[in-house]
Write an enzyme that holds these catalytic residues in place. Structure first.
Site, PDB file in Angstrom:
ATOM      1  N   CYS A  82      -6.310   5.000 -45.649  1.00 17.07           N
ATOM      2  CA  CYS A  82      -7.360   4.848 -46.660  1.00 17.07           C
ATOM      3  C   CYS A  82      -6.768   4.761 -48.066  1.00 17.07           C
ATOM      4  O   CYS A  82      -6.079   3.809 -48.382  1.00 17.07           O
ATOM      5  CB  CYS A  82      -8.393   5.963 -46.529  1.00 17.07           C
ATOM      6  SG  CYS A  82      -9.903   5.608 -47.450  1.00 17.07           S
ATOM      7  N   HIS A 115     -10.149   4.960 -41.104  1.00 15.63           N
ATOM      8  CA  HIS A 115      -9.731   6.328 -40.798  1.00 15.63           C
ATOM      9  C   HIS A 115      -9.517   6.478 -39.294  1.00 15.63           C
ATOM     10  O   HIS A 115     -10.483   6.739 -38.573  1.00 15.63           O
ATOM     11  CB  HIS A 115     -10.808   7.317 -41.252  1.00 15.63           C
ATOM     12  CG  HIS A 115     -10.894   7.451 -42.733  1.00 15.63           C
ATOM     13  ND1 HIS A 115     -10.122   8.352 -43.438  1.00 15.63           N
ATOM     14  CD2 HIS A 115     -11.630   6.796 -43.643  1.00 15.63           C
ATOM     15  CE1 HIS A 115     -10.397   8.236 -44.734  1.00 15.63           C
ATOM     16  NE2 HIS A 115     -11.300   7.304 -44.889  1.00 15.63           N
ATOM     17  N   GLU A 127      -8.360   8.915 -37.797  1.00 20.74           N
ATOM     18  CA  GLU A 127      -8.684  10.304 -37.419  1.00 20.74           C
ATOM     19  C   GLU A 127     -10.182  10.510 -37.210  1.00 20.74           C
ATOM     20  O   GLU A 127     -10.594  11.544 -36.720  1.00 20.74           O
ATOM     21  CB  GLU A 127      -8.124  11.270 -38.472  1.00 20.74           C
ATOM     22  CG  GLU A 127      -8.876  11.369 -39.785  1.00 20.74           C
ATOM     23  CD  GLU A 127      -8.615  10.250 -40.790  1.00 20.74           C
ATOM     24  OE1 GLU A 127      -8.014   9.217 -40.411  1.00 20.74           O
ATOM     25  OE2 GLU A 127      -9.033  10.394 -41.960  1.00 20.74           O
TER      26      GLU A 127
END
Lengths: 199, 252
Positions: free
Chosen positions: A77, A178, A180
């Site tokens: 990001c 992202h 994650e």
């Protein structure tokens, strides 16, 4: 394997820590240049505003250190945006690992809301980072600035215009989305990063 | 293309999921973290956890639940309920929430939106608005779980929230909530066309067609529902397949 996460006060690093824990890896959080230099792999996450983030990096002497790292490195990001040459956000000179600027999304019609937030597709996948990931897989994005397509683009996403969803230059990888927070697809991408051989 | 989002909402009281009809008459529906995990595996695009206890003891339990969610679930999630000040926001973000949803506190103290947006960024700041269409046809905002009218119009307040830095608006129609006859599509469309930030539709989901209409007629960016998911009336995979067939851009 020593996975180090660059913790430079840019927020939301713990979600990366937890995602790596779900893959069975206990990462070290640090802003110490020496420790980062010794890591097997480095993750460079973040949220926030580019000029503040750069200031945080400079205060810690990390701006010079990160550029010279040789181990596999993953920016996420704002991490990706800071790895570019310059950001329109705060008119900031950034690390310059990727020779490309970061631009602000300009809406072309009312449906083009900024930030680009939510799940969008990846295409033109060109990297071991995307091993096992299908064209058109969805990942989660939240951003108002983007990296245009360039020679270092390894995945493309279309929002308002086609832009770089991921970049690579030598050992430096980066994703605008992202991983994650991108469900199973994101976990696979993180696992692929962990599987990269360290040189 | 950016996908429309399907968001199950879990109301949490003393660590358990509940869902009311028209904000009262609560029924138990399970462990929030387990339920969240199941929804995530089924293809939910985000999750919302609302703390409806909001007592001091309840808050600690809720924060612990947020930590569990953050450890175990790999999609974005929003938390709300009982957020009164920036310290609450900090506590929940530190526990691992991706976004916070602020409702009554934002209306009582609109500067809270500016604070959250400037400390943490607009992307974490969801402003939730409960509104009712009154007999004169105008939409009025309510606070404290829909109990107290505040004398502010829906569009006017939503616009101010956006200007102050809200990243999304979660609009619940009190007329439609729990009734299962569809979302407030006309009001949604007016909001969505007026604002430049994403709108999450809430209140009224009863069938798959209702979700289609919230996107197609209401121009919503995301649709949130609770009981239809919790009680298995609509399954998320089936809903998403249906929406894809209806040419709505959905993550499968």
């Amino acid at each position: 394997m020593n996975i180090t996460i660059v913790d430079y006060g840019a927020g939301n690093v713990t979600s990366v820590v937890r995602a790596l824990q779900r893959l069975g890896v206990e990462a070290t959080l640090t802003d110490d240049p020496e420790q980062i230099a010794k890591a097997d792999k480095v993750v460079f996450p973040g949220q926030g505003e580019a000029s503040n983030a750069m200031q945080n990096l400079r205060q810690r002497g990390l701006d010079k250190v990160l550029r010279d790292l040789k181990q596999p490195f993953l920016g996420i990001c704002i991490g990706q945006q800071l790895m570019c040459r310059h950001s329109e956000e705060g008119d900031t000179d950034t690390l310059g690992i990727f020779d490309v600027p970061v631009l602000r999304f300009v809406p072309q019609c009312h449906e083009d809301k900024v930030p680009h937030m939510g799940w969008n597709t990846l295409s033109d996948l060109r990297s071991p980072l995307f091993k096992g990931i299908e064209e058109g897989a969805y990942t989660y994005f939240v951003h108002s600035f983007y990296v245009p397509l360039c020679d270092e683009t390894i995945a493309t996403t279309n929002y308002i215009l086609p832009f770089s969803a991921a970049l690579r230059h030598e050992n430096f990888f980066a994703t605008q989305f992202h991983p994650e927070k991108s469900g199973d697809v994101g976990e696979r991408i993180l696992q692929n990063f962990l599987n990269l051989s360290a040189k | 293309m950016l996908a429309k989002r399907i968001i199950p909402c879990l109301d949490v009281k003393n660590g358990f999921t509940v869902k009311g009809t028209n904000f009262v008459n609560l029924k138990l529906a399970g462990d929030p973290v387990e339920l969240g995990r199941i929804y995530s595996q089924q293809g939910a695009d985000e999750l919302v956890f609302l703390d409806i206890t909001a007592s001091h003891d309840g808050r600690k339990t809720f924060t612990e639940m947020v930590e569990r969610v953050a450890r175990e679930i790999n999609i974005p999630f929003t938390v709300g309920g009982g957020i009164n000040e920036i310290a609450d926001v900090e506590r929940l973000l530190e526990a691992g929430a991706d976004k916070v949803s602020i409702n009554s506190a934002a209306i009582k103290n609109p500067k809270l939106i500016d604070e959250v947006a400037s400390y943490y960024g607009s992307q974490v700041c969801v402003v939730a608005i409960d509104a009712r269409q009154e007999s004169d046809g105008k939409w009025q905002c309510y606070i404290n779980g829909g109990r107290i009218p505040v004398g502010r119009g829906l569009e006017e307040w939503a616009h101010e929230a956006q200007e102050r830095g809200a990243g999304e608006i979660l609009f619940t129609s009190m007329n439609h909530d729990g009734v299962k006859e569809g979302f407030a599509n006309e009001a949604l469309r007016a909001l969505s066309d007026e604002l430049s930030i994403p709108i999450i539709a809430s209140g009224g989901a009863g069938t798959k067609e209702h979700f289609r209409d919230a996107f197609r007629l209401g121009h919503a960016d995301a649709a949130l529902a609770a009981s239809v998911f919790h009680f298995g009336e609509i399954s998320i995979p089936e809903l998403k397949q249906y929406l894809r067939q209806e040419n709505i851009n959905i993550r499968l």
